[in-house]
Design a protein around this motif. Structure first.
Motif, PDB file in Angstrom:
ATOM      1  N   ALA A  67       0.610   7.790   5.663  1.00  0.00           N
ATOM      2  CA  ALA A  67       0.576   7.715   4.191  1.00  0.00           C
ATOM      3  C   ALA A  67       1.003   6.328   3.728  1.00  0.00           C
ATOM      4  O   ALA A  67       0.442   5.786   2.769  1.00  0.00           O
ATOM      5  N   ARG A  68       1.992   5.724   4.398  1.00  0.00           N
ATOM      6  CA  ARG A  68       2.419   4.361   4.057  1.00  0.00           C
ATOM      7  C   ARG A  68       1.329   3.347   4.375  1.00  0.00           C
ATOM      8  O   ARG A  68       1.111   2.394   3.610  1.00  0.00           O
ATOM      9  N   HIS A  70      -1.872   3.949   4.323  1.00  0.00           N
ATOM     10  CA  HIS A  70      -2.876   4.135   3.276  1.00  0.00           C
ATOM     11  C   HIS A  70      -2.427   3.480   1.969  1.00  0.00           C
ATOM     12  O   HIS A  70      -3.212   2.779   1.321  1.00  0.00           O
ATOM     13  N   ARG A  71      -1.165   3.679   1.597  1.00  0.00           N
ATOM     14  CA  ARG A  71      -0.654   3.119   0.334  1.00  0.00           C
ATOM     15  C   ARG A  71      -0.741   1.593   0.348  1.00  0.00           C
ATOM     16  O   ARG A  71      -1.119   0.972  -0.638  1.00  0.00           O
ATOM     17  N   VAL A  74      -4.428   0.557   0.001  1.00  0.00           N
ATOM     18  CA  VAL A  74      -4.891   0.717  -1.378  1.00  0.00           C
ATOM     19  C   VAL A  74      -4.351  -0.432  -2.227  1.00  0.00           C
ATOM     20  O   VAL A  74      -5.087  -1.039  -3.005  1.00  0.00           O
ATOM     21  N   ALA A  75      -3.066  -0.734  -2.082  1.00  0.00           N
ATOM     22  CA  ALA A  75      -2.463  -1.820  -2.873  1.00  0.00           C
ATOM     23  C   ALA A  75      -3.125  -3.162  -2.571  1.00  0.00           C
ATOM     24  O   ALA A  75      -3.280  -3.994  -3.469  1.00  0.00           O
ATOM     25  N   ARG A  94      -2.467  -1.942  -9.666  1.00  0.00           N
ATOM     26  CA  ARG A  94      -2.647  -1.366  -8.327  1.00  0.00           C
ATOM     27  C   ARG A  94      -1.662  -1.977  -7.327  1.00  0.00           C
ATOM     28  O   ARG A  94      -0.938  -1.275  -6.633  1.00  0.00           O
ATOM     29  N   ASP A  97       2.176  -1.368  -8.458  1.00  0.00           N
ATOM     30  CA  ASP A  97       2.611   0.007  -8.174  1.00  0.00           C
ATOM     31  C   ASP A  97       2.777   0.220  -6.670  1.00  0.00           C
ATOM     32  O   ASP A  97       3.732   0.879  -6.238  1.00  0.00           O
ATOM     33  N   GLY A  98       1.873  -0.331  -5.887  1.00  0.00           N
ATOM     34  CA  GLY A  98       1.990  -0.199  -4.431  1.00  0.00           C
ATOM     35  C   GLY A  98       3.244  -0.842  -3.898  1.00  0.00           C
ATOM     36  O   GLY A  98       3.960  -0.257  -3.076  1.00  0.00           O
ATOM     37  N   GLU A 101       6.342   1.224  -4.846  1.00  0.00           N
ATOM     38  CA  GLU A 101       6.488   2.409  -4.006  1.00  0.00           C
ATOM     39  C   GLU A 101       6.912   2.051  -2.586  1.00  0.00           C
ATOM     40  O   GLU A 101       7.833   2.657  -2.031  1.00  0.00           O
ATOM     41  N   LEU A 102       6.283   1.050  -1.999  1.00  0.00           N
ATOM     42  CA  LEU A 102       6.585   0.679  -0.621  1.00  0.00           C
ATOM     43  C   LEU A 102       7.951   0.029  -0.494  1.00  0.00           C
ATOM     44  O   LEU A 102       8.643   0.215   0.511  1.00  0.00           O
ATOM     45  N   THR A 105      10.681   2.650  -0.137  1.00  0.00           N
ATOM     46  CA  THR A 105      10.757   3.535   1.037  1.00  0.00           C
ATOM     47  C   THR A 105      11.539   2.920   2.148  1.00  0.00           C
ATOM     48  O   THR A 105      11.822   1.767   2.198  1.00  0.00           O
TER      49      THR A 105
END
Length: 105
Positions: A67-68, A70-71, A74-75, A94, A97-98, A101-102, A105
């Motif tokens: 999932a990371r 993929h994120r 996408v970013a 985009r 936000d990426g 989020e990253l 984590t």
């Protein structure tokens, strides 16, 4: 890309890179270099986490790591809605936000 290697070939429109005859979506060229570098760092760390999880046979950790990956992709603009179809504001949102989020984590 390893050090000393030449950059991959790009399609004439710049939207894709060609590696071993296969086209892959290119990173969004509007990303500031510092943001792109941070996203690549997250991407590589997540890929290492995928390998560690699969080696350990930990499906939950593997799912989280994928999932990371993929994120981050996408970013970077390499997955999701094509960057060339997004407005400048959407493109900025985009990757911002990426990163948010990253980085969390």
């Amino acid at each position: 890309m390893a050090r000393g290697d030449t950059p991959p070939e790009r399609t004439s429109d710049g939207r894709f890179v060609v590696v071993n005859g296969r086209k892959w979506r290119a990173t969004d060229p509007s990303l500031p270099e510092d943001a792109a570098a941070r996203l690549r760092h997250h991407l590589m760390a997540a890929r290492r986490a995928v390998r560690a999880a699969t080696t350990a046979g930990d499906p939950d950790a593997e799912r989280s790591a994928r999932a990371r990956v993929h994120r981050a992709k996408v970013a970077l603009g390499e997955r999701g809605e094509p960057w060339w179809e997004q407005s400048e504001q959407q493109r900025r949102r985009r990757w911002e936000d990426g990163l948010a989020e990253l980085d969390g984590t």
